[in-house]
Design a protein around this motif. Structure first.
Motif, PDB file in Angstrom:
ATOM      1  N   TYR A 146       0.837  -1.198   0.000  1.00 26.88           N
ATOM      2  CA  TYR A 146       0.000   0.000   0.000  1.00 26.88           C
ATOM      3  C   TYR A 146       0.873   1.250   0.000  1.00 26.88           C
ATOM      4  O   TYR A 146       2.058   1.221   0.358  1.00 26.88           O
ATOM      5  N   ALA A 147       0.264   2.354  -0.408  1.00 23.70           N
ATOM      6  CA  ALA A 147       0.922   3.668  -0.376  1.00 23.70           C
ATOM      7  C   ALA A 147       0.293   4.511   0.723  1.00 23.70           C
ATOM      8  O   ALA A 147      -0.905   4.391   1.010  1.00 23.70           O
ATOM      9  N   VAL A 148       1.103   5.350   1.349  1.00 23.83           N
ATOM     10  CA  VAL A 148       0.586   6.325   2.309  1.00 23.83           C
ATOM     11  C   VAL A 148       0.709   7.718   1.689  1.00 23.83           C
ATOM     12  O   VAL A 148       1.631   7.989   0.916  1.00 23.83           O
ATOM     13  N   TRP A 149      -0.235   8.571   2.040  1.00 23.15           N
ATOM     14  CA  TRP A 149      -0.279   9.929   1.509  1.00 23.15           C
ATOM     15  C   TRP A 149      -0.381  10.920   2.666  1.00 23.15           C
ATOM     16  O   TRP A 149      -1.204  10.756   3.570  1.00 23.15           O
ATOM     17  N   PHE A 150       0.492  11.917   2.687  1.00 27.20           N
ATOM     18  CA  PHE A 150       0.440  12.982   3.694  1.00 27.20           C
ATOM     19  C   PHE A 150       0.505  14.324   2.985  1.00 27.20           C
ATOM     20  O   PHE A 150       1.316  14.508   2.073  1.00 27.20           O
ATOM     21  N   SER A 191       4.718   0.529   4.771  1.00 26.18           N
ATOM     22  CA  SER A 191       4.198   0.818   3.431  1.00 26.18           C
ATOM     23  C   SER A 191       5.241   0.518   2.363  1.00 26.18           C
ATOM     24  O   SER A 191       6.436   0.399   2.649  1.00 26.18           O
ATOM     25  N   ASN A 192       4.780   0.415   1.128  1.00 28.33           N
ATOM     26  CA  ASN A 192       5.680   0.194  -0.009  1.00 28.33           C
ATOM     27  C   ASN A 192       5.970   1.476  -0.776  1.00 28.33           C
ATOM     28  O   ASN A 192       6.852   1.505  -1.634  1.00 28.33           O
ATOM     29  N   LEU A 193       5.204   2.542  -0.472  1.00 28.69           N
ATOM     30  CA  LEU A 193       5.361   3.798  -1.188  1.00 28.69           C
ATOM     31  C   LEU A 193       4.866   4.939  -0.313  1.00 28.69           C
ATOM     32  O   LEU A 193       3.810   4.841   0.303  1.00 28.69           O
ATOM     33  N   GLY A 194       5.654   5.997  -0.260  1.00 29.71           N
ATOM     34  CA  GLY A 194       5.237   7.199   0.461  1.00 29.71           C
ATOM     35  C   GLY A 194       5.077   8.360  -0.492  1.00 29.71           C
ATOM     36  O   GLY A 194       6.008   8.697  -1.232  1.00 29.71           O
ATOM     37  N   LEU A 195       3.895   8.958  -0.508  1.00 27.89           N
ATOM     38  CA  LEU A 195       3.615  10.131  -1.334  1.00 27.89           C
ATOM     39  C   LEU A 195       3.455  11.308  -0.387  1.00 27.89           C
ATOM     40  O   LEU A 195       2.446  11.430   0.309  1.00 27.89           O
ATOM     41  N   GLN A 197       3.386  15.320   0.205  1.00 30.89           N
ATOM     42  CA  GLN A 197       3.163  16.565  -0.519  1.00 30.89           C
ATOM     43  C   GLN A 197       4.099  17.659  -0.036  1.00 30.89           C
ATOM     44  O   GLN A 197       4.019  18.110   1.104  1.00 30.89           O
ATOM     45  N   GLY A 198       4.964  18.091  -0.920  1.00 30.61           N
ATOM     46  CA  GLY A 198       5.864  19.190  -0.598  1.00 30.61           C
ATOM     47  C   GLY A 198       7.050  18.758   0.237  1.00 30.61           C
ATOM     48  O   GLY A 198       7.073  17.682   0.849  1.00 30.61           O
ATOM     49  N   GLN A 199       8.047  19.618   0.273  1.00 33.97           N
ATOM     50  CA  GLN A 199       9.318  19.279   0.897  1.00 33.97           C
ATOM     51  C   GLN A 199       9.225  19.162   2.416  1.00 33.97           C
ATOM     52  O   GLN A 199       9.959  18.399   3.037  1.00 33.97           O
ATOM     53  N   ASP A 200       8.316  19.925   3.057  1.00 31.10           N
ATOM     54  CA  ASP A 200       8.167  19.807   4.509  1.00 31.10           C
ATOM     55  C   ASP A 200       7.735  18.399   4.900  1.00 31.10           C
ATOM     56  O   ASP A 200       8.298  17.792   5.820  1.00 31.10           O
ATOM     57  N   CYS A 201       6.710  17.888   4.225  1.00 36.04           N
ATOM     58  CA  CYS A 201       6.236  16.525   4.498  1.00 36.04           C
ATOM     59  C   CYS A 201       7.319  15.511   4.158  1.00 36.04           C
ATOM     60  O   CYS A 201       7.564  14.563   4.910  1.00 36.04           O
ATOM     61  N   TYR A 202       7.950  15.698   3.028  1.00 35.75           N
ATOM     62  CA  TYR A 202       8.985  14.761   2.597  1.00 35.75           C
ATOM     63  C   TYR A 202      10.118  14.698   3.620  1.00 35.75           C
ATOM     64  O   TYR A 202      10.580  13.611   3.982  1.00 35.75           O
ATOM     65  N   SER A 203      10.573  15.839   4.092  1.00 31.33           N
ATOM     66  CA  SER A 203      11.677  15.873   5.057  1.00 31.33           C
ATOM     67  C   SER A 203      11.294  15.182   6.367  1.00 31.33           C
ATOM     68  O   SER A 203      12.120  14.495   6.976  1.00 31.33           O
ATOM     69  N   ALA A 204      10.041  15.350   6.798  1.00 36.33           N
ATOM     70  CA  ALA A 204       9.604  14.782   8.074  1.00 36.33           C
ATOM     71  C   ALA A 204       9.397  13.273   8.008  1.00 36.33           C
ATOM     72  O   ALA A 204       9.734  12.550   8.953  1.00 36.33           O
ATOM     73  N   TYR A 205       8.852  12.782   6.891  1.00 37.23           N
ATOM     74  CA  TYR A 205       8.415  11.384   6.835  1.00 37.23           C
ATOM     75  C   TYR A 205       9.322  10.452   6.020  1.00 37.23           C
ATOM     76  O   TYR A 205       9.318   9.244   6.231  1.00 37.23           O
ATOM     77  N   SER A 206      10.083  10.992   5.079  1.00 32.56           N
ATOM     78  CA  SER A 206      10.862  10.121   4.185  1.00 32.56           C
ATOM     79  C   SER A 206      11.855   9.211   4.897  1.00 32.56           C
ATOM     80  O   SER A 206      12.108   8.090   4.422  1.00 32.56           O
TER      81      SER A 206
END
Length: 422
Positions: A146-150, A191-195, A197-206
């Motif tokens: 599954y993919a997660v979306w934030f 999860s198998n994929l993280g989507l 939104q934007g660099q703030d979310c990416y930096s926090a969750y990646s």
């Protein structure tokens, strides 16, 4: 002995579970108009789209209807892809007792939909009532990718706005925030994929994700992008020495920093700059904004328009403005900044990874330290004193905005899902 037959998975189908409320409209289920636009884009990339969300109780819907920021609802049956859409209504269970009462039946319903759908994408928002998280748990149990979306850093937004909450709610959030953070990080790791939104979310969750990607959720179309004649007119109005036009579009709420915005505008006015500033949007702090504008003596320079339902009017105001001034105080990914650069309006505001990422390649923005409205005002004053430079920012913003349109970003997201969830 007969073998129990497992549900067959329908190919090229996607199940979306999120917190977007569904509402019954004259016997038909509907969604807000922007989500409907998104469903059309999803249907361009998948044969069948299932969307699960909480059914909005009518007494809450009626209360929202009476507000000036009422949602524009649209029945799903009216969409061109209606025959390939399915809405799955989930309980509106944001109270502990309601969540516990409906948990088992809702998880079973999600299990059935997961088993029948090829691709899974779940949006995570919190703890109680967050069915996206429960869908993740069920997918883990079924060994389904599954993919997660934030679209914002949930626990950080809550942490930074704690002081504005009532005492009882504040205590509850302080106690549950650490649990929410660990819970979401666990679901991301599985999860198998993280989507994000934007660099703030990416930096926090990646850091917690096997396959993280920075993506964008926009509702602007290629036709919304400012054209060359409009850019030329804007630059001409800048260079001819007319008033500096500043705008913002969003809710007048703590996380948007509306009082900082007014103080920054006031500081600009006090230096003698001829400013006309417009705030489009309603919210709990709008009355306080009006009062502060009077107190500061800038009521004649500031236009607090309130809620505007016509999106084309919002885009037109941004398109005609010289600076989009923002004071966002939390790590979110607001679409208004995308709409601004699409409209050729430079973004000037508090710096964070998200706005900086939007203009990192081609420019079109300049940023001040978080909460430093004095420095923010000084940036505006500097740009006004060098309008040739500000004109370059206008062109740079328009160039940065060319990469953000609905069709492109939804196809990119769909391609990631098909690639990593097989």
């Amino acid at each position: 002995m007969n073998k129990i037959q497992q549900p067959s998975t329908q190919k090229n189908t996607i199940l979306l579970v999120n917190a977007v409320p569904l509402r019954e409209l004259n016997g038909q289920w509907g969604l807000d108009d922007q989500t409907c636009e998104g469903l059309i884009r999803w249907a361009e990339n998948f044969e069948r789209v299932l969307m699960a969300g909480p059914a909005l109780p009518e007494h809450i819907a009626v209360k929202q209807d009476s507000s000036t920021a009422a949602t524009t609802w649209q029945p799903i049956a009216s969409l061109p892809c209606a025959d390939r859409l399915e809405l799955v209504t989930l309980p509106y269970a944001y109270k502990v007792q309601d969540f516990i009462k409906t948990y088992t039946a809702t998880r079973q319903l999600l299990k059935q939909k997961i088993q029948k759908t090829q691709y899974l994408c779940f949006s995570l928002t919190g703890l109680i009532g967050d069915w996206g998280g429960i869908a993740c748990l069920e997918a883990i149990k079924l060994k389904r990718p599954y993919a997660v979306w934030f679209d914002y850093v949930n626990y950080e937004v809550i942490r930074r706005t704690l002081q504005s909450l009532p005492l009882k709610r504040r205590i509850k959030e302080v106690l549950t925030l650490p649990l929410m953070k660990r819970y979401q990080q666990y679901l991301i790791r599985q999860s198998n994929l993280g989507l994000f939104q934007g660099q703030d979310c990416y930096s926090a969750y990646s850091p917690f994700c096997k396959q993280p990607h920075c993506v964008y959720d926009v509702h602007t179309k290629k036709s919304d992008q400012i054209d060359e004649p409009s850019i030329d007119l804007k630059i001409e109005s800048l260079l001819c020495g007319g008033p500096l036009l500043i705008c913002y579009a969003g809710r007048a709420a703590d996380m948007k920093g509306p009082l900082d915005w007014l103080h920054a505008v006031d500081r600009v006015c006090k230096t003698g700059v001829d400013v006309q500033a417009t705030w489009l949007g309603d919210g709990p702090l709008l009355p306080k904004m009006k009062s502060l504008a009077q107190e500061l003596g800038i009521a004649d320079r500031v236009h607090l328009v309130g809620f505007v339902s016509d999106r084309s009017k919002i885009l037109q105001t941004i398109r005609e403005s010289h600076i989009f001034l923002f004071c966002h105080k939390t790590p979110e990914s607001p679409r208004c900044l995308v709409e601004s650069i699409v409209s050729g309006c430079p973004i000037v505001g508090y710096g964070s990874s998200y706005p900086q990422g939007l203009v990192s390649q081609h420019g079109g923005g300049v940023f001040a330290p978080m909460n430093d409205w004095q420095k923010l005002a000084d940036l505006v004053i500097e740009l006004n004193s060098d309008r040739a430079r500000l004109s370059e920012f206008v062109r740079a913003a328009a160039l940065s905005g060319q990469f953000f349109d609905e069709e492109t970003v939804y196809q990119q997201r769909s391609d990631f899902i098909k690639k990593y969830l097989t």
